[in-house]
Design an enzyme around this catalytic site. Structure first.
Site, short mmCIF file in Angstrom:
data_model
loop_
_atom_site.label_atom_id
_atom_site.label_comp_id
_atom_site.label_asym_id
_atom_site.label_seq_id
_atom_site.Cartn_x
_atom_site.Cartn_y
_atom_site.Cartn_z
N LYS A 37 41.87 -30.11 2.20
CA LYS A 37 42.76 -29.28 3.02
C LYS A 37 42.26 -29.33 4.46
O LYS A 37 41.50 -28.47 4.89
CB LYS A 37 42.79 -27.84 2.49
CG LYS A 37 43.73 -26.93 3.30
CD LYS A 37 43.87 -25.55 2.68
CE LYS A 37 44.75 -24.65 3.55
NZ LYS A 37 45.03 -23.34 2.92
N GLU B 198 38.10 -27.42 2.43
CA GLU B 198 38.83 -27.14 3.67
C GLU B 198 37.90 -27.14 4.89
O GLU B 198 37.34 -26.11 5.26
CB GLU B 198 39.55 -25.79 3.58
CG GLU B 198 40.35 -25.45 4.83
CD GLU B 198 41.11 -24.13 4.73
OE1 GLU B 198 41.71 -23.74 5.75
OE2 GLU B 198 41.10 -23.51 3.65
#
Length: 340
Positions: free
Chosen positions: A219, A177
């Site tokens: 992500k 992420e």
């Protein structure tokens, strides 16, 4: 665990029509959420809230996995069953947040580096024993005057790659992420520039660390104007710019992209996702890994009261269903007014 098993879990995380619930709020963040409904953040209250979300009837049709916090992966449901086991019985993969947060990057005012690599190998072994199938680590890139610097981007990319390598070594699928924040007044063009640099550095680091791309999930943030920008880009522009950047920097070997909502409103995050899935020839599954955008309506409907427990579940079910529709490009804003 073999590469084949990592790939199988990764594909299950982004299967069509489903997405990931981010329920990994730190103690400080969940307190802020509970403050908004005037509820004290006790362990019992946090347990009840997570139980409400996880036991929502029918939600497993739309939720493939749940990212848990260290406290939550060790907790039991109100019926006495460990949360990872409960989720597993529902066909939902349990995951775990493993970073310890973004801290100031020495020598680089306004920039941060995410910590938590020390002892991570041992923690991953423990988390796998507790039932975790995947993990999450968040790198934070802010946009402002003179930032981000390339050094900060590279430092966070390196940490993400080291984390991902440790995950795969221990048979856990890493969610990578790298988040470019939407705080500030920057334009969508500036966000595109910074997101491009961030993704380029992240995948270069992943390559250097020999990450098996088929066994990870990305992500990222969406390419979006800053929240304080007076002339924010349209939702269609956000979808097009985001896909454009992803096609340039994310290898097709990555099985799925599960977006963070990053401060967007619930309907905004859902519509952006749906518009992206209306664009043809996407080489990866494109879905959601939302926290606030999935939980806000539920939190408000529940408000910490026993008598509104079911109302909270109903609100969560509706948001999960709407985001499921968005993964197939079939969401429409008019659906916000429909009953769950």
């Amino acid at each position: 665990m073999s590469y084949q098993e990592l790939e199988s879990i990764a594909r299950a995380m982004v299967v069509k029509g489903k997405g990931i619930l981010a329920a990994d709020e730190s103690s400080g963040t969940i307190k802020k959420r509970f403050d908004s409904i005037k509820l004290e953040s006790t362990e019992a209250a946090r347990q009840t809230y997570r139980d409400m979300l996880f036991t929502t009837a029918g939600a497993a049709e739309y939720i493939s996995g749940v990212i848990l916090y260290d406290e939550t992966i060790r907790q039991k449901s109100l019926q006495g069953e460990a949360f990872p086991a409960l989720l597993g019985k529902l066909g939902v993969l349990p995951g775990i947040k493993v970073d310890t947060g973004a801290k100031a990057l020495p020598g680089f005012p306004g920039e941060t580096i995410t910590e938590g690599l020390d002892g991570l190998r041992e923690r991953l072994i423990e988390y796998r024993g507790l039932g975790a199938k995947f993990a999450k680590w968040r790198g934070v890139i802010d946009i402002g005057s003179g930032i981000p610097t390339q050094f900060a981007i590279d430092a966070n990319a390196h940490a993400l790659a080291r984390y991902a390598a440790l995950c795969q070594e221990n048979g856990i699928v890493p969610i990578v992420e790298p988040e470019v924040l939407m705080d500030g007044d920057h334009s969508i063009e500036r966000c595109e520039e910074v997101t491009s640099a961030t993704l380029a550095a992240t995948f270069a680091a992943l390559h250097s660390h020999r990450i098996h791309l088929e066994g990870m999930i990305l992500k990222p943030n969406m390419v979006i104007s800053g929240k304080k920008n007076a002339n924010r880009a349209s939702r269609q522009q956000v979808a097009e710019a985001t896909v454009r950047v992803l096609k340039r920097y994310v290898p097709a070997a990555v099985p799925g992209i599960a977006f963070l909502s990053g401060g967007q409103s619930s309907d905004e995050a859902t519509e952006h996702l749906s518009l992206m899935n209306q664009i043809s020839n996407l080489p990866w599954a494109v879905t959601f890994s939302y926290g606030r955008a999935l939980q806000d309506a539920s939190l408000k409907a529940w408000a910490g009261k026993t008598e509104t427990f079911t109302a909270g579940q109903k609100a969560f079910f509706k948001r999960a269903k709407l985001n499921s529709l968005a993964t197939t490009g079939k969401y429409a804003a008019a659906m916000e007014q429909d009953a769950a």
